[in-house]
Design a protein around this motif. Structure first.
Motif, PDB file in Angstrom:
ATOM      1  N   LEU A 184       0.696  -0.898   0.049  1.00 55.31           N
ATOM      2  CA  LEU A 184      -0.349   0.190   0.364  1.00 55.31           C
ATOM      3  C   LEU A 184       0.672   1.625   0.049  1.00 55.31           C
ATOM      4  CD1 LEU A 184      -2.757  -1.121   2.621  1.00 55.31           C
ATOM      5  CD2 LEU A 184      -2.822  -1.074   0.133  1.00 55.31           C
ATOM      6  N   SER A 185       1.055   1.333   0.552  1.00 50.88           N
ATOM      7  CA  SER A 185       2.917   2.586   0.750  1.00 50.88           C
ATOM      8  C   SER A 185       3.376   2.119  -0.283  1.00 50.88           C
ATOM      9  CB  SER A 185       3.521   2.448   2.088  1.00 50.88           C
ATOM     10  OG  SER A 185       4.694   1.740   2.203  1.00 50.88           O
ATOM     11  N   MET A 186       3.938   1.821  -0.620  1.00 51.02           N
ATOM     12  CA  MET A 186       4.564   1.892  -1.571  1.00 51.02           C
ATOM     13  C   MET A 186       3.487   2.468  -2.899  1.00 51.02           C
ATOM     14  SD  MET A 186       6.092  -1.134  -4.656  1.00 51.02           S
ATOM     15  CE  MET A 186       4.885  -1.378  -5.274  1.00 51.02           C
ATOM     16  N   ASN A 187       2.448   2.414  -3.988  1.00 51.12           N
ATOM     17  CA  ASN A 187       1.530   2.151  -3.788  1.00 51.12           C
ATOM     18  C   ASN A 187       1.223   4.138  -3.953  1.00 51.12           C
ATOM     19  OD1 ASN A 187       0.158   0.505  -5.882  1.00 51.12           O
ATOM     20  ND2 ASN A 187       1.277  -0.570  -4.682  1.00 51.12           N
ATOM     21  N   ALA A 188       1.214   4.301  -2.890  1.00 48.86           N
ATOM     22  CA  ALA A 188       1.140   5.840  -2.310  1.00 48.86           C
ATOM     23  C   ALA A 188       2.266   6.641  -2.799  1.00 48.86           C
ATOM     24  CB  ALA A 188       0.402   5.789  -1.248  1.00 48.86           C
TER      25      ALA A 188
END
Length: 356
Positions: free
Chosen positions: A10-14
């Motif tokens: 998730l954080s990579m995508n954000a």
């Protein structure tokens, strides 16, 4: 049915894909129309609203930042300190989501049980935060072992020592070789802190070394079967049996090249290769046959792992379509009890034992 997904980036995508995951998937994809810097632009399948729509109330969510030596052609950071800083930015995003009421970090048994009670209550899903257990995919950003305890203190509860290629503590997918003294020391510190070892991505040599030197709890958050797709990214039957003996749960991944043989990135399509959710069940079935039961399988989609609709099952539009799996399992003769194990029960049993 309440569902646990044991692997989402998730954080990579954000941060790296610049996606506002508080928005619906359709909104994210509409904003990316005309962009081509990533192969999955406009083809996202994951957002926080889509998780809620699919009753995916608990996820294992990653930090990820690779260190690359001068001779390593993979993308990554040029020093461990830079990789650490990247993971701290990712952590800051998770904390911002907590402050907004979008997510809640789960780090112990009490927090787990409270979160499960919340998701069982009559509140509409849109009013419930997504629970996340923090995992680190690849240990390169652990500058030295003192940083592991810092990470534990801010909530890190699972760690995969390697990702793709050679790593500072272990060798990963498409690499070969052992963990060595430095990796063994990492395992010892993980065991002391009760951090789950995620065996995913370990090359064969490093996998067997980890099994020998680590006495804590082991899972494989997102891994399929080499007997069905012959590649070192998958687990051999011998590796699966070793994980079963350790009480591990293995999460079935939905990256098409891991599901069907002969996939060619950028050319193959899910439809032409027959890649649908039934293929995931083939991999899960294979593990069940080796185990003699359904106690060691779960879901670890990796659906936001640098691919989208172009490289996932054709009968899945967003992650909410995981709710098609119970019916498919039922058609294969899985009992209601076993279906619940696959969707959430096995991961819960694992966590309750690890955190008791």
């Amino acid at each position: 049915m309440f569902t646990i997904d044991a692997h989402l980036d998730l954080s990579m995508n954000a941060l790296e894909w610049n996606r506002d995951l508080t928005q619906p998937v359709a909104t994210i994809n509409a904003r990316e129309q005309g962009q081509n810097d990533k192969p999955d632009r406009g083809k996202a399948t994951v957002s926080l609203p889509s998780l809620r729509e699919g009753d995916v109330g608990l996820v294992v969510a990653t930090q990820i930042a690779r260190y690359v030596a001068p001779d390593n052609p993979l993308p990554g950071w040029h020093s461990p300190a830079q990789a650490w800083a990247q993971t701290q930015g990712q952590l800051a995003w998770y904390k911002a989501m907590e402050d907004a009421g979008e997510m809640v970090q789960i780090r112990d048994l009490d927090g787990l049980e409270k979160h499960l009670s919340l998701w069982k209550c009559d509140l509409p899903n849109e009013d419930k935060p997504i629970g996340y257990i923090l995992s680190l995919e690849g240990a390169d950003s652990i500058v030295d072992l003192s940083y592991l305890e810092k990470a534990y203190d801010y909530g890190l509860r699972a760690l995969g020592p390697a990702h793709y290629g050679p790593g500072r503590y272990a060798q990963g997918t498409d690499a070969t070789g052992f963990m060595g003294k430095k990796g063994q020391e990492l395992l010892k510190e993980m065991e002391r802190l009760n951090i789950v070892l995620d065996a995913t991505h370990l090359c064969d040599d490093s996998f067997w070394e980890a099994m020998e030197h680590f006495n804590g709890h082991v899972w494989a958050s997102h891994n399929n079967c080499r007997a069905l797709v012959d590649h070192n990214r998958q687990f051999s039957d011998e590796q699966i049996k070793a994980l079963i003996e350790r009480g591990a749960v293995i999460g079935g991944a939905l990256d098409a090249w891991m599901m069907v043989s002969g996939w060619v990135r950028g050319k193959s399509t899910p439809l032409e290769t027959g890649c649908n959710l039934e293929i995931l069940l083939d991999h899960l079935d294979h593990i069940c046959q080796l185990a003699g039961n359904a106690d060691h399988i779960g879901i670890g989609t990796d659906l936001d792992g640098a691919f989208g609709k172009e490289q996932c099952p054709y009968d899945l539009e967003t992650i909410s379509d995981l709710q098609k799996i119970p019916k498919l399992l039922g058609k294969r003769g899985y009992s209601n009890i076993d279906i619940e194990k696959v969707m959430y029960g096995n991961w819960l049993r694992f966590l309750r034992k690890a955190w008791s």
